[in-house]
Write an enzyme that holds these catalytic residues in place. Structure first.
Site, PDB file in Angstrom:
ATOM      1  N   HIS A 181       1.037  -1.412   0.030  1.00 19.47           N
ATOM      2  CA  HIS A 181       0.028   0.036   0.015  1.00 19.47           C
ATOM      3  C   HIS A 181       0.944   1.362  -0.173  1.00 19.47           C
ATOM      4  O   HIS A 181       2.125   1.174   0.476  1.00 19.47           O
ATOM      5  CB  HIS A 181      -0.765  -0.024   1.233  1.00 19.47           C
ATOM      6  CG  HIS A 181      -1.768   0.933   1.504  1.00 19.47           C
ATOM      7  ND1 HIS A 181      -1.503   2.300   1.800  1.00 19.47           N
ATOM      8  CD2 HIS A 181      -3.172   1.036   1.079  1.00 19.47           C
ATOM      9  CE1 HIS A 181      -2.731   2.892   2.113  1.00 19.47           C
ATOM     10  NE2 HIS A 181      -3.759   2.247   1.511  1.00 19.47           N
TER      11      HIS A 181
ATOM     12  N   ASP B 127       3.293  -4.320   8.118  1.00 19.62           N
ATOM     13  CA  ASP B 127       1.953  -3.472   7.952  1.00 19.62           C
ATOM     14  C   ASP B 127       0.771  -4.464   7.968  1.00 19.62           C
ATOM     15  O   ASP B 127       0.637  -5.323   7.275  1.00 19.62           O
ATOM     16  CB  ASP B 127       1.755  -3.067   6.513  1.00 19.62           C
ATOM     17  CG  ASP B 127       0.708  -2.419   6.239  1.00 19.62           C
ATOM     18  OD1 ASP B 127      -0.178  -2.451   6.917  1.00 19.62           O
ATOM     19  OD2 ASP B 127       0.720  -1.596   5.014  1.00 19.62           O
TER      20      ASP B 127
ATOM     21  N   LYS C 198     -10.234  -0.352  10.907  1.00 20.21           N
ATOM     22  CA  LYS C 198     -10.639  -1.643  10.166  1.00 20.21           C
ATOM     23  C   LYS C 198     -10.935  -2.558  10.817  1.00 20.21           C
ATOM     24  O   LYS C 198     -10.803  -3.822  10.460  1.00 20.21           O
ATOM     25  CB  LYS C 198      -9.187  -1.724   9.245  1.00 20.21           C
ATOM     26  CG  LYS C 198      -8.880  -0.793   8.243  1.00 20.21           C
ATOM     27  CD  LYS C 198      -7.774  -1.310   7.360  1.00 20.21           C
ATOM     28  CE  LYS C 198      -7.303  -0.087   6.492  1.00 20.21           C
ATOM     29  NZ  LYS C 198      -8.095   0.413   5.619  1.00 20.21           N
TER      30      LYS C 198
ATOM     31  N   CYS D 210      -4.988   2.471  -3.808  1.00 21.94           N
ATOM     32  CA  CYS D 210      -3.760   2.994  -2.877  1.00 21.94           C
ATOM     33  C   CYS D 210      -2.328   2.062  -3.045  1.00 21.94           C
ATOM     34  O   CYS D 210      -1.747   2.031  -2.284  1.00 21.94           O
ATOM     35  CB  CYS D 210      -3.770   3.346  -1.273  1.00 21.94           C
ATOM     36  SG  CYS D 210      -5.340   4.602  -1.136  1.00 21.94           S
TER      37      CYS D 210
ATOM     38  N   GLN E 217      -4.334  -5.035   7.320  1.00 26.19           N
ATOM     39  CA  GLN E 217      -5.387  -6.128   6.781  1.00 26.19           C
ATOM     40  C   GLN E 217      -5.262  -7.508   7.507  1.00 26.19           C
ATOM     41  O   GLN E 217      -6.000  -8.417   6.835  1.00 26.19           O
ATOM     42  CB  GLN E 217      -5.294  -6.470   5.220  1.00 26.19           C
ATOM     43  CG  GLN E 217      -5.322  -4.994   4.414  1.00 26.19           C
ATOM     44  CD  GLN E 217      -6.851  -4.614   4.590  1.00 26.19           C
ATOM     45  OE1 GLN E 217      -7.758  -5.063   5.041  1.00 26.19           O
ATOM     46  NE2 GLN E 217      -6.872  -3.143   3.943  1.00 26.19           N
TER      47      GLN E 217
HETATM   48  N1  C6P Z   1      -6.461   0.397   2.857  1.00 27.33           N
HETATM   49  C1  C6P Z   1      -8.067  -0.014   1.443  1.00 27.33           C
HETATM   50  O1  C6P Z   1      -9.320   0.496   1.135  1.00 27.33           O
HETATM   51  P1  C6P Z   1      -5.105   3.855   7.134  1.00 27.33           P
HETATM   52  O2  C6P Z   1      -5.554   4.593   6.129  1.00 27.33           O
HETATM   53  O3  C6P Z   1      -3.775   4.527   7.381  1.00 27.33           O
HETATM   54  O4  C6P Z   1      -5.828   3.343   8.171  1.00 27.33           O
HETATM   55  O5  C6P Z   1      -4.345   2.269   6.343  1.00 27.33           O
HETATM   56  C2  C6P Z   1      -3.599   2.232   5.427  1.00 27.33           C
HETATM   57  C3  C6P Z   1      -3.165   0.951   5.000  1.00 27.33           C
HETATM   58  C4  C6P Z   1      -2.007   0.519   5.015  1.00 27.33           C
HETATM   59  N2  C6P Z   1      -1.904  -0.788   4.721  1.00 27.33           N
HETATM   60  C5  C6P Z   1      -2.636  -1.611   4.104  1.00 27.33           C
HETATM   61  C6  C6P Z   1      -2.332  -2.973   3.608  1.00 27.33           C
HETATM   62  C7  C6P Z   1      -3.992  -1.165   3.903  1.00 27.33           C
HETATM   63  O6  C6P Z   1      -4.967  -1.854   3.420  1.00 27.33           O
HETATM   64  C8  C6P Z   1      -4.386   0.343   4.135  1.00 27.33           C
HETATM   65  C9  C6P Z   1      -5.497   0.865   4.028  1.00 27.33           C
HETATM   66  C10 C6P Z   1      -7.591   0.923   2.639  1.00 27.33           C
HETATM   67  O7  C6P Z   1      -7.555  -1.070   0.976  1.00 27.33           O
HETATM   68  C11 C6P Z   1      -7.769   2.301   2.247  1.00 27.33           C
HETATM   69  S1  C6P Z   1      -6.829   2.796   1.051  1.00 27.33           S
END
Ligand code: C6P
Length: 418
Positions: free
Chosen positions: A121, A198, A224, A363, A201
């Site tokens: 991401h 990271d 999430k 993203c 997910q």
């Molecule tokens: N992905 C998706 O729709 P934040 O926005 O900081 O809470 O998470 C960022 C992030 C980082 N790593 C991974 C693997 C992610 O999937 C995400 C967030 C969302 O896929 C929003 S772009």
């Protein structure tokens, strides 16, 4: 096994209709819905003990401080960290990784290497790009194969003597791939590199133990995993968090300040400058309680069933391409394209049926480019989704392909996906 129908009762939003149709919420990888228990815990905070933490001696501040600290303990126990000293709250996964990249970049030297994967991401690419630029270090990428899995045979070629940091996603938000975190961490450890997972997910969807993984750092977001927006988690091994420097300065992260200098507070507060998101922390604690009651293995197994069913049904649809590995090797999401139809059109048609999915590059622009596509449509599942909802998704997609074959269908094919 969990009872999704029973669980749905706890989520007020799942009762709503969209265009007169029952909402089918399949955008859980972007953010999840919140159960009444989380909403109530946050209301209760604001209605009965709202106050700043770690600052005053009055009763309300004591209660808020107790709840805030307890939230750290709960999260620590949820991921099997040693204790709250290893868990700092941030704004989200993105901020957690930025803090790490900002701090660790000070230890980097020219020609040091940071290893990422091709399925990251933006949140786990851009902060490291900036860190590398500042230090004159280089980025290297573990490649993916045609199934959307990491080429593990290249692990020890990519992670080498010059590698100082290995940062990778535990579960891909597009391919769904569950990466072999232990193997990657072991390879990094062999050459003394630091590891950053990271877990945006993974932690919300399956049992994750930092103790078992042996990672140095981990990042994930409350929103999430049934919790509120505005709270993220930065996990770090105590001895490493002690060693590294904070990058955000101000109130509460200090133990002593003079006009000339400052000393840092004890962990985890050294990484929590300014008034934190107290209500958010209380909400996250309630979300952790909720997930623990259901059981993370049950959540994982439920999503596996939904994913397998979704893949079986979607594979039957002509003109539909699915990305990523087979059902057994992925988390609870499926990204696909209906050949010849732009992902935004697919999403819009599904939306008209009350089905919320996400279309675009999610993203992960470099990954989309690598796959040679502007983006995908992604259905992502959680503990409250049902088999019936998967059928609705598949039925609606059959309708999309049927419509596509009619000449009147207009698409935005070719426009850049957002
Ligand atoms: N992905 C998706 O729709 P934040 O926005 O900081 O809470 O998470 C960022 C992030 C980082 N790593 C991974 C693997 C992610 O999937 C995400 C967030 C969302 O896929 C929003 S772009």
């Amino acid at each position: 096994m969990l009872n999704a129908e029973r669980i749905r009762e706890d989520f007020p939003i799942l009762k709503r209709k969209v265009y007169g149709k029952p909402l089918v919420y399949l955008d859980n990888a972007a953010t999840t819905q919140k159960p009444r228990q989380v909403i109530q815990a946050m209301n209760d905070y604001y209605e009965t003990y709202n106050s700043n933490v770690h600052r005053a001696v009055h009763r309300l501040s004591q209660e808020a401080t107790e709840a805030y600290d307890e939230a750290h303990e709960k999260v620590a126990s949820f991921i099997a960290a040693k204790g709250m000293e290893e868990v700092a709250f941030t704004k989200n996964t993105t901020e957690s990784i930025n803090v790490l990249a900002g701090s660790l970049s000070r230890q980097l030297q020219k020609n040091d290497e940071i290893v990422l994967t091709q399925m990251e991401h933006h949140s786990n690419i851009v902060p490291w790009q900036q860190a590398a630029k500042r230090a004159g270090a280089k980025l290297r990428f573990l490649e993916i194969d045609g199934n959307g899995e990491l080429k593990l045979q290249q692990l020890r070629e990519t992670i080498g003597k010059k590698t100082k940091i290995v940062a990778f996603t535990h579960v891909s938000n597009v391919l769904g791939t569950i990466n072999p975190a232990r193997e990657i961490i072991a390879a990094a450890k062999e050459i003394g590199a630091l590891t950053v997972v990271d877990a945006a997910q993974s932690v919300p969807h399956m049992p994750v133990s930092v103790k078992e993984l042996g990672c140095d750092f981990m990042a994930f977001s409350a929103h999430k995993m049934l919790g509120p927006t505005g709270v993220g988690v930065l996990y770090g091994k105590e001895e490493l968090l002690e060693k590294i420097e904070p990058v955000i300065y101000g109130g509460d992260m200090i133990s002593e300040v003079s006009f000339e200098d400052a000393k840092w507070n004890e962990l985890p507060w050294k990484f929590e400058a300014g008034t934190p998101n107290m209500a958010g922390a209380v909400g996250l604690a309630a979300a952790v309680d909720y997930l623990q009651k259901v059981g993370m293995e049950n959540v994982h197994q439920h999503e596996k069933i939904l994913t397998r069913k979704a893949m079986e049904r979607l594979k039957q649809i002509e003109d539909l391409t699915i990305y990523g590995p087979e059902a057994g090797k992925r988390g609870g999401l499926v990204a696909f394209n209906v050949n010849g139809v732009h992902t935004h059109d697919v999403s819009a048609i599904l939306d008209a049926e009350g089905i919320a999915v996400r279309g675009g590059h999610h993203c992960t622009m470099p990954l989309a480019r690598l796959l040679g596509i502007p983006g995908t449509t992604r259905a992502s599942f959680y503990l409250y989704n049902t088999n019936e909802e998967i059928d609705k998704l598949a039925d609606a997609l059959e309708m999309v392909t049927a419509k596509m074959n009619k000449p009147a269908m207009t698409t935005t094919q070719g426009k850049a996906a957002k």
